[in-house]
Design a protein around this motif. Structure first.
Motif, PDB file in Angstrom:
ATOM      1  N   LEU A   1      -0.782   3.127  -4.080  1.00 50.55           N
ATOM      2  CA  LEU A   1      -1.393   1.454  -4.823  1.00 50.55           C
ATOM      3  C   LEU A   1      -2.420   1.372  -3.384  1.00 50.55           C
ATOM      4  O   LEU A   1      -1.841   2.114  -2.515  1.00 50.55           O
ATOM      5  N   GLN A   2      -3.477   1.261  -3.225  1.00 51.35           N
ATOM      6  CA  GLN A   2      -4.630   1.603  -2.124  1.00 51.35           C
ATOM      7  C   GLN A   2      -5.319   0.277  -1.812  1.00 51.35           C
ATOM      8  O   GLN A   2      -5.044  -0.642  -2.648  1.00 51.35           O
ATOM      9  N   PRO A   3      -5.481  -0.090  -0.401  1.00 45.71           N
ATOM     10  CA  PRO A   3      -5.724  -1.995  -0.748  1.00 45.71           C
ATOM     11  C   PRO A   3      -7.217  -2.658  -1.923  1.00 45.71           C
ATOM     12  O   PRO A   3      -6.737  -3.579  -2.114  1.00 45.71           O
ATOM     13  N   GLU A   4      -7.823  -1.294  -2.294  1.00 44.25           N
ATOM     14  CA  GLU A   4      -8.910  -2.129  -3.144  1.00 44.25           C
ATOM     15  C   GLU A   4      -8.596  -1.792  -4.237  1.00 44.25           C
ATOM     16  O   GLU A   4      -9.004  -2.787  -5.628  1.00 44.25           O
ATOM     17  N   ASP A   5      -7.058  -1.243  -5.173  1.00 45.75           N
ATOM     18  CA  ASP A   5      -6.465  -1.727  -6.309  1.00 45.75           C
ATOM     19  C   ASP A   5      -5.791  -2.766  -6.387  1.00 45.75           C
ATOM     20  O   ASP A   5      -5.102  -3.200  -7.604  1.00 45.75           O
TER      21      ASP A   5
ATOM     22  N   VAL B   1      -1.916  -8.101  -9.806  1.00 50.78           N
ATOM     23  CA  VAL B   1      -1.105  -7.310  -8.626  1.00 50.78           C
ATOM     24  C   VAL B   1      -1.384  -7.306  -7.357  1.00 50.78           C
ATOM     25  O   VAL B   1      -2.407  -7.463  -6.625  1.00 50.78           O
ATOM     26  N   ASP B   2      -0.473  -8.334  -6.009  1.00 56.65           N
ATOM     27  CA  ASP B   2      -1.015  -8.124  -4.690  1.00 56.65           C
ATOM     28  C   ASP B   2      -0.093  -8.185  -4.341  1.00 56.65           C
ATOM     29  O   ASP B   2       0.550  -7.455  -4.610  1.00 56.65           O
ATOM     30  N   ILE B   3      -1.079  -8.249  -2.753  1.00 57.45           N
ATOM     31  CA  ILE B   3      -0.142  -7.656  -1.868  1.00 57.45           C
ATOM     32  C   ILE B   3       1.351  -8.298  -1.147  1.00 57.45           C
ATOM     33  O   ILE B   3       1.447  -9.753  -1.143  1.00 57.45           O
ATOM     34  N   LYS B   4       2.258  -7.439  -1.249  1.00 57.57           N
ATOM     35  CA  LYS B   4       3.709  -7.956  -0.452  1.00 57.57           C
ATOM     36  C   LYS B   4       3.572  -8.341   0.764  1.00 57.57           C
ATOM     37  O   LYS B   4       2.602  -7.916   1.392  1.00 57.57           O
TER      38      LYS B   4
ATOM     39  N   VAL C   1       0.658  -0.801  -0.337  1.00 59.38           N
ATOM     40  CA  VAL C   1       0.127  -0.026   0.103  1.00 59.38           C
ATOM     41  C   VAL C   1       0.677   1.421   0.260  1.00 59.38           C
ATOM     42  O   VAL C   1       1.589   1.339   1.248  1.00 59.38           O
ATOM     43  N   GLY C   2       0.228   2.403  -0.821  1.00 58.55           N
ATOM     44  CA  GLY C   2       1.405   3.171  -1.139  1.00 58.55           C
ATOM     45  C   GLY C   2       2.303   3.744  -1.522  1.00 58.55           C
ATOM     46  O   GLY C   2       2.851   4.201  -2.392  1.00 58.55           O
ATOM     47  N   ASP C   3       2.471   1.784  -2.519  1.00 57.85           N
ATOM     48  CA  ASP C   3       3.569   2.189  -3.629  1.00 57.85           C
ATOM     49  C   ASP C   3       3.052   2.480  -5.323  1.00 57.85           C
ATOM     50  O   ASP C   3       2.340   2.493  -4.839  1.00 57.85           O
TER      51      ASP C   3
ATOM     52  N   GLN D   1     -10.226  -6.158 -12.797  1.00 58.18           N
ATOM     53  CA  GLN D   1     -11.265  -6.877 -13.268  1.00 58.18           C
ATOM     54  C   GLN D   1     -10.799  -7.865 -11.090  1.00 58.18           C
ATOM     55  O   GLN D   1      -9.795  -8.222 -11.011  1.00 58.18           O
ATOM     56  N   LYS D   2     -11.750  -7.952 -10.366  1.00 60.55           N
ATOM     57  CA  LYS D   2     -11.545  -8.939  -9.473  1.00 60.55           C
ATOM     58  C   LYS D   2     -12.369  -9.805  -9.403  1.00 60.55           C
ATOM     59  O   LYS D   2     -12.962  -9.797  -9.938  1.00 60.55           O
TER      60      LYS D   2
END
Lengths: 117, 106
Positions: free
Chosen positions: B77-81, B103-106, B14-16, B37-38
């Motif tokens: 980058l926000q959590p919903e992205d 794009v996933d969470i590191k 988040v924030g990247d 797309q989610k």
């Protein structure tokens, strides 16, 4: 509010036919081109076919040309996709999408077509 | 017209700042769109005409490019992205999509 609702999907045997429908509301249907886009489970997006407002401009993906037929009935605010000679590789979610200058600004929720014996 | 995307996946925080590229096999002027797309949802239009933000899409998304090379940038980058992103060309039939970038969470 733009709303697109697909129907007609289901489990179908290889070689059979199916007709998908999409009913539109919330916009002037006969002012816009419309499209079908599909997505096999767990895979990417594939544009299938598009039709302009008066049905005089139609295009198909090479993978479906000759087997799929797109049509529309502006009086019923409806878009259709006739699928013949179904194959296992046609298994996918099929989305109806409203055109915005060639891209797609509103999508339906999709209807799942499963081709299996 | 074939579209390639890179990377095919990325992990970010988040924030990247995130940049995704899309390359067309031939020139398509600016007839390129980007979708998000989610899982279990229909795609959502983010950008069209290569750089025009679709109504209602946060200004943290931006697009650039013309001809054969295009980029989608998420400035913070926000959590919903966290999602999969696809490019799509509409220069000529048959329209085509890129293979997607997850794009996933590191």
């Amino acid at each position: 509010e733009v709303l697109l609702v697909e129907s007609g999907g289901g489990l179908v045997q290889p070689g059979r036919s199916l007709r998908l429908s999409c009913v539109a509301s919330g916009f002037s249907f006969d002012d816009y081109a419309m499209h079908w886009v599909r997505q096999a489970p767990g895979k990417g997006l594939e544009w299938v076919s598009g039709i302009n407002w008066n049905s005089r401009g139609i295009g198909y993906a090479d993978s479906v040309k000759g087997r799929f037929t797109i049509s529309r009935d502006n009086a019923k605010n409806s878009l259709y996709l006739q699928i013949n000679s179904l194959r296992a590789e046609d298994t996918a979610f099929y989305y109806c999408a409203k055109d915005k200058a060639g891209t797609f600004d509103h999508w339906g929720q999709g209807t799942l077509v499963t081709v299996s014996s | 017209i074939q579209l390639t995307q890179s990377p095919s996946s990325l992990s970010a925080s988040v924030g990247d700042r995130v940049t995704i590229t899309c390359r067309a096999s031939q020139g398509i002027d600016n007839y390129l769109a980007w979708f998000q797309q989610k899982p279990g949802k229909a795609p959502k239009l983010l950008i069209y005409a290569a750089s025009t933000l679709q109504s209602g899409v946060p200004s943290s998304f931006s697009g650039s490019g013309s001809g054969t090379d295009f980029t989608l940038t998420i400035s913070s980058l926000q959590p919903e992205d966290f999602a999969t992103y696809y490019c799509q060309q509409y220069n000529s039939y048959p329209f085509t999509f890129g293979p997607g970038t997850k794009v996933d969470i590191k």
